[in-house]
Design a protein around this motif. Structure first.
Motif, short mmCIF file in Angstrom:
data_model
loop_
_atom_site.label_atom_id
_atom_site.label_comp_id
_atom_site.label_asym_id
_atom_site.label_seq_id
_atom_site.Cartn_x
_atom_site.Cartn_y
_atom_site.Cartn_z
N ASP A 67 0.83 -1.19 0.00
CA ASP A 67 0.00 0.00 0.00
C ASP A 67 0.87 1.25 0.00
N GLY A 68 0.51 2.21 -0.86
CA GLY A 68 1.20 3.48 -0.87
C GLY A 68 2.51 3.49 -1.63
N ASP A 69 2.90 2.39 -2.27
CA ASP A 69 4.16 2.40 -3.00
C ASP A 69 4.02 3.26 -4.25
N SER A 70 5.16 3.73 -4.77
CA SER A 70 5.16 4.54 -5.98
C SER A 70 6.28 4.06 -6.88
N TRP A 71 6.31 4.59 -8.11
CA TRP A 71 7.29 4.10 -9.08
C TRP A 71 7.45 5.10 -10.20
N ASP A 72 8.53 4.90 -10.95
CA ASP A 72 8.67 5.59 -12.23
C ASP A 72 8.74 4.51 -13.30
N LEU A 73 9.07 4.88 -14.52
CA LEU A 73 9.02 3.93 -15.63
C LEU A 73 10.21 2.98 -15.66
N ALA A 74 11.15 3.14 -14.73
CA ALA A 74 12.30 2.25 -14.66
C ALA A 74 12.35 1.47 -13.36
N SER A 75 11.23 1.46 -12.62
CA SER A 75 11.23 0.75 -11.34
C SER A 75 9.86 0.15 -11.07
N SER A 76 9.85 -0.91 -10.27
CA SER A 76 8.65 -1.57 -9.79
C SER A 76 7.68 -1.82 -10.94
N VAL A 77 6.37 -1.55 -10.69
CA VAL A 77 5.36 -1.84 -11.70
C VAL A 77 5.52 -0.95 -12.93
N GLY A 78 6.24 0.16 -12.80
CA GLY A 78 6.49 1.02 -13.95
C GLY A 78 7.25 0.33 -15.06
N THR A 97 -12.23 16.36 -29.68
CA THR A 97 -12.06 15.30 -28.68
C THR A 97 -11.08 15.72 -27.60
N VAL A 98 -11.44 15.49 -26.35
CA VAL A 98 -10.55 15.73 -25.22
C VAL A 98 -10.10 14.37 -24.68
N VAL A 99 -8.79 14.17 -24.58
CA VAL A 99 -8.24 12.91 -24.07
C VAL A 99 -7.54 13.19 -22.75
N TYR A 100 -8.02 12.54 -21.70
CA TYR A 100 -7.42 12.68 -20.37
C TYR A 100 -6.53 11.48 -20.10
N GLU A 101 -5.32 11.74 -19.61
CA GLU A 101 -4.39 10.68 -19.22
C GLU A 101 -4.13 10.78 -17.72
N LEU A 102 -4.24 9.64 -17.03
CA LEU A 102 -3.98 9.59 -15.60
C LEU A 102 -2.88 8.58 -15.31
N ASP A 103 -1.92 8.98 -14.50
CA ASP A 103 -0.88 8.06 -14.02
C ASP A 103 -0.11 8.76 -12.92
N GLN A 104 0.87 8.05 -12.36
CA GLN A 104 1.75 8.65 -11.36
C GLN A 104 2.32 9.96 -11.89
N ARG A 150 -5.14 16.32 -21.98
CA ARG A 150 -5.06 16.88 -20.64
C ARG A 150 -4.61 15.78 -19.68
N VAL A 151 -3.79 16.14 -18.73
CA VAL A 151 -3.19 15.12 -17.87
C VAL A 151 -3.53 15.36 -16.41
N ALA A 152 -3.53 14.26 -15.67
CA ALA A 152 -3.72 14.31 -14.23
C ALA A 152 -2.71 13.37 -13.60
N GLY A 153 -1.72 13.93 -12.93
CA GLY A 153 -0.72 13.13 -12.25
C GLY A 153 -1.23 12.72 -10.89
N VAL A 154 -1.68 11.47 -10.78
CA VAL A 154 -2.31 11.03 -9.54
C VAL A 154 -2.24 9.51 -9.46
N ASP A 155 -2.09 8.99 -8.26
CA ASP A 155 -2.14 7.56 -8.02
C ASP A 155 -3.60 7.12 -8.04
N LEU A 156 -3.92 6.07 -8.78
CA LEU A 156 -5.30 5.62 -8.89
C LEU A 156 -5.85 5.04 -7.58
N ARG A 157 -5.00 4.88 -6.59
CA ARG A 157 -5.48 4.47 -5.27
C ARG A 157 -5.88 5.67 -4.43
N ASP A 158 -5.62 6.89 -4.95
CA ASP A 158 -5.97 8.11 -4.24
C ASP A 158 -7.22 8.74 -4.87
N ASP A 159 -7.48 10.00 -4.59
CA ASP A 159 -8.69 10.67 -5.08
C ASP A 159 -8.48 11.14 -6.51
#
Length: 307
Positions: free
Chosen positions: A7-18, A120-127, A150-159
Motif C-alpha cells: 500500500d502506498g508504494d510509488s514508481w517511475d518507468l524504470a522501477s517496480s510496476v512502472g 475530442t478531449v483525451v485525459y491521461e492519468l498516471d503517477q 489533458r493530464v492528471a498526475g495522480v495515483d489511482l489508489r488516491d482521489d
C-alpha cells in the motif's frame, strides 16, 4: 531490484510496476516493426529508449532479435491488444463521444497517434512522475497531440476523480474509458472501487474497455509465479533486473466482466485465444499462465444503474 507491492508504494518507468509499462511499450515496438498492417505505434521505440533500460531499448529498437528474449506469443498479444483498444476509441469517438479517459496511461501514445475527431478531449492519468516523463519525452521528439490532451498526475489508489475534474473532466458528458493492462496491478478492493467510480462518473452512453481475467484454479498462481520467475531470469541474463512475479497482486477477486455487468454495463467479450486465432497469429502453447482465457471486454452504459 523490484520490491514487493505494498500500500502506498510509488514508481517511475524504470522501477517496480512502472517497468511493466516500459516492457509493454517494447513489445509494441517489436509488434510495429514486424507488421504495421494490424497495429502500429511509432512512438513506442523512442519512448523506451528515453526511459533508458538498456535491455528493453535493445529489444525495442531492433538491436537484438526478440528470439530468445521474449516469446512471439507476447508480441502477438501486443498486436491484438493494441488494435483492440485503438478500435475501441475510434469506434467510440466515431459514434460521437468527445471525452476519453486513459487510466494508468504509462507510455500509451494514443493521444499523439490516433486520428481523433476534432473537439475530442483525451485525459491521461498516471503517477505524476510518469506523466511528466512522457510529456517531456514526446515534446523532445517533436510530437504533438492529435487531440486536446489533458493530464492528471495522480495515483489511482488516491482521489483521482478530483484530479480528473480539476483537469476539466465533465461527468455529465458520455466518456470512453480504458483500463488497459491495469486491474491485476491493483489490490482486489481497489479494483472494485475503480470500476465503481468509473460507473459513477459515467453519463448514459459512456463506454468502457478493459480485461477480465478468470479467477485462479488450484495451482494456477503457483504456475504463474514460476513462469514469471523464468521470464525474469531470462531478462536478468540480458542485464535487466526484473522481478515480474512481485509486482502483481494475487488471490481471488471479482472478475471484471460480471462485476461491470452488475453495475449496468452491457458488454461484449472476446478471449485472447480467439483474437489470436482470428488474426492468424501464434498460439499460446501450453499456456501455463492461462493468458488465452483472459477476455477483452468493451461495452456501453445505457442507463444509470444506481439512484
Amino acid at each position: 531490484m523490484t520490491s514487493t507491492r505494498q500500500d502506498g508504494d510509488s514508481w517511475d518507468l524504470a522501477s517496480s510496476v512502472g517497468t511493466t509499462a516500459t516492457g509493454a511499450a517494447a513489445a509494441r515496438a517489436v509488434a510495429t516493426r514486424q507488421d504495421r498492417s494490424l497495429f502500429a505505434d511509432p512512438f513506442a521505440a523512442p519512448l523506451v529508449r528515453a526511459v533508458g533500460i538498456e535491455a528493453l531499448t535493445r529489444l525495442a529498437t531492433g538491436e537484438v532479435a526478440p528470439d530468445g528474449v521474449i516469446d512471439q506469443a507476447w508480441i502477438d498479444i501486443a498486436k491484438i491488444r493494441g488494435k483492440f483498444y485503438d478500435d475501441f476509441f475510434l469506434d467510440a469517438t466515431g459514434a460521437g463521444i468527445t471525452q476519453a479517459v486513459i487510466l494508468a496511461s504509462g507510455l500509451d501514445s494514443r493521444a499523439y497517434r490516433l486520428p481523433w475527431p476534432t473537439g475530442t478531449v483525451v485525459y491521461e492519468l498516471d503517477q505524476p512522475q510518469v506523466i511528466a516523463f512522457k510529456t517531456r519525452a514526446l515534446a523532445d521528439l517533436g510530437a504533438e497531440p492529435t487531440a486536446d490532451r489533458r493530464v492528471a498526475g495522480v495515483d489511482l489508489r488516491d482521489d483521482w476523480p478530483a484530479a480528473l475534474r480539476t483537469a476539466g473532466f465533465d461527468p455529465a458528458r458520455p466518456t470512453a474509458w480504458s483500463a488497459e493492462g491495469l486491474l491485476g496491478y491493483l489490490p482486489p478492493e481497489a479494483q472494485d472501487r475503480l470500476l465503481d467510480t468509473i460507473t459513477e462518473l459515467s453519463a448514459p452512453g459512456s463506454r468502457v474497455a478493459t480485461e477480465s481475467k478468470p479467477n485462479p484454479r488450484p495451482g494456477d498462481e503457483d504456475r504463474t509465479k514460476e513462469r514469471l520467475n523464468r521470464i525474469s531470469e531470462s531478462w536478468r541474463a540480458q542485464g535487466f533486473d526484473a522481478d515480474m512475479a512481485r509486482v502483481r497482486y494475487y488471490g481471488e477477486r471479482n472478475e471484471a466482466a460480471p462485476y461491470l455487468t452488475d453495475l449496468g454495463w452491457v458488454l461484449d467479450a472476446t478471449s485472447i485465444r480467439d483474437l489470436l486465432a482470428a488474426h492468424g497469429l501464434s498460439s499460446l502453447g501450453d499456456d501455463d499462465m492461462r493468458m488465452g482465457d483472459v477476455l477483452y471486454v468493451s461495452g456501453d452504459l445505457p442507463m444509470r444503474s444506481r439512484a
